[in-house]
Design a protein around this motif. Sequence first.
Motif, short mmCIF file in Angstrom:
data_model
loop_
_atom_site.label_atom_id
_atom_site.label_comp_id
_atom_site.label_asym_id
_atom_site.label_seq_id
_atom_site.Cartn_x
_atom_site.Cartn_y
_atom_site.Cartn_z
N PRO A 228 -16.33 31.29 52.63
CA PRO A 228 -16.76 33.23 53.12
C PRO A 228 -17.53 33.01 54.08
CG PRO A 228 -18.36 31.50 50.63
CD PRO A 228 -16.73 30.68 51.79
N THR A 267 -18.36 40.68 46.93
CA THR A 267 -19.80 40.10 45.12
C THR A 267 -19.60 39.94 44.46
OG1 THR A 267 -20.49 42.18 45.79
CG2 THR A 267 -21.55 40.52 47.82
N LYS A 272 -18.92 32.06 44.89
CA LYS A 272 -20.16 32.59 46.12
C LYS A 272 -20.74 33.78 46.66
CE LYS A 272 -18.87 27.72 47.44
NZ LYS A 272 -18.95 27.06 49.34
N LEU A 275 -24.03 34.37 48.32
CA LEU A 275 -23.93 33.76 49.72
C LEU A 275 -22.45 34.82 50.46
CD1 LEU A 275 -23.65 31.56 52.72
CD2 LEU A 275 -21.97 30.62 51.48
N ARG A 276 -21.94 34.69 50.21
CA ARG A 276 -21.39 36.33 50.84
C ARG A 276 -21.62 37.90 51.16
NH1 ARG A 276 -15.37 34.91 50.33
NH2 ARG A 276 -15.03 33.37 49.25
N GLN A 278 -25.39 37.22 51.91
CA GLN A 278 -25.57 37.27 52.90
C GLN A 278 -25.33 37.46 54.43
OE1 GLN A 278 -27.11 32.87 52.67
NE2 GLN A 278 -28.71 33.27 54.62
N LEU A 279 -23.64 36.30 54.45
CA LEU A 279 -22.83 36.30 55.39
C LEU A 279 -22.37 37.89 56.01
CD1 LEU A 279 -20.75 33.04 54.57
CD2 LEU A 279 -22.15 33.50 56.32
N ARG A 297 -26.46 29.95 62.55
CA ARG A 297 -27.42 29.90 61.48
C ARG A 297 -28.66 30.40 62.32
NH1 ARG A 297 -25.65 29.52 56.59
NH2 ARG A 297 -23.42 28.17 56.25
#
Length: 300
Positions: A228, A267, A272, A275-276, A278-279, A297
């Motif tokens: 990710p 997505t 995930k 998470l992807r 969000q990143l 982070r």
Amino acid sequence: MRIVAVVVTYNPDVALLAEVLQSVGPQVQGIVVVDNGSGNANEIRGIVRATAAHVIANKHNFGIAAAQNQGLAFARAEGYSHILLLDQDTTSAPGVVGDLSRNLQALEIEHGAVAAIGPAYYELNSKRQTRAYRAKGLRISRVSLRGRSQPMESDFIIASGSLISLAIMEIVGGFKEELFIDLVDVEWCFRARAAGYRCFLSPTAAVDHRLGSGTVGIGSRRIAVHVPIRNYYWIRNALWLARQPCTAPAWKLYFISRSLAFLATYTTVADKPALRLQLMCRGIWDSFSGNLGCFKRGRA
């Protein structure tokens, strides 16, 4: 022509790394392995010793661009004339370096200085051969290398397997370390092109290469799937590159549209997805905020 292979590693499959070094060793005058803080660094050192290569051991992961620049500095200090960049999973067929060097010399006679030449790599996960990419106006053409025998110009070539003279590196400059990973090679090729130097692919030079850890299908197409965090780096760097003066208009549009496609694709079909997403959103923010370098982070 005195060539050193610069191999960048980060937690590699050590058996595959041994194959990489063994395949290129007889074809070059030296090898330097730049390790970016791998957890299996002791195993890497053992393989390097067995192949009489030099190792630069970083305590942390400084990114592929910084590691390549370390290899470049080693090449300068040791009196090499050219570097051959390799990833930890790129195996070279016999004679591939000779093919690249002969074609590079012929191209330099024909065109003057050339930025770089790379092989027609075969991508093992998608089972596809690379193509040449050329921007014209607002369109990008993808040209197959199948059945061709002469080098073809391409707006960019991937770093792994590329042969570059140190004289050109002095003019164009090293790799942009702030990008950390993803599109580092593309940015360098665009910068070289803006300075008047072109990149080429040799259809007769064969290497095997792996993009990502696998692929997923989208209709008739298959796309590479990375961990990710690589989605973060790709979108961040793509949107940054889309705003650079060395990037042609067609490529600016490509990076913007591709970033939107990433948001939709990774997505829905990759693991995930939350998470992807969000990143990737963080990557968009960091790109326009100028937050390059290693992902941190909580950085605003």
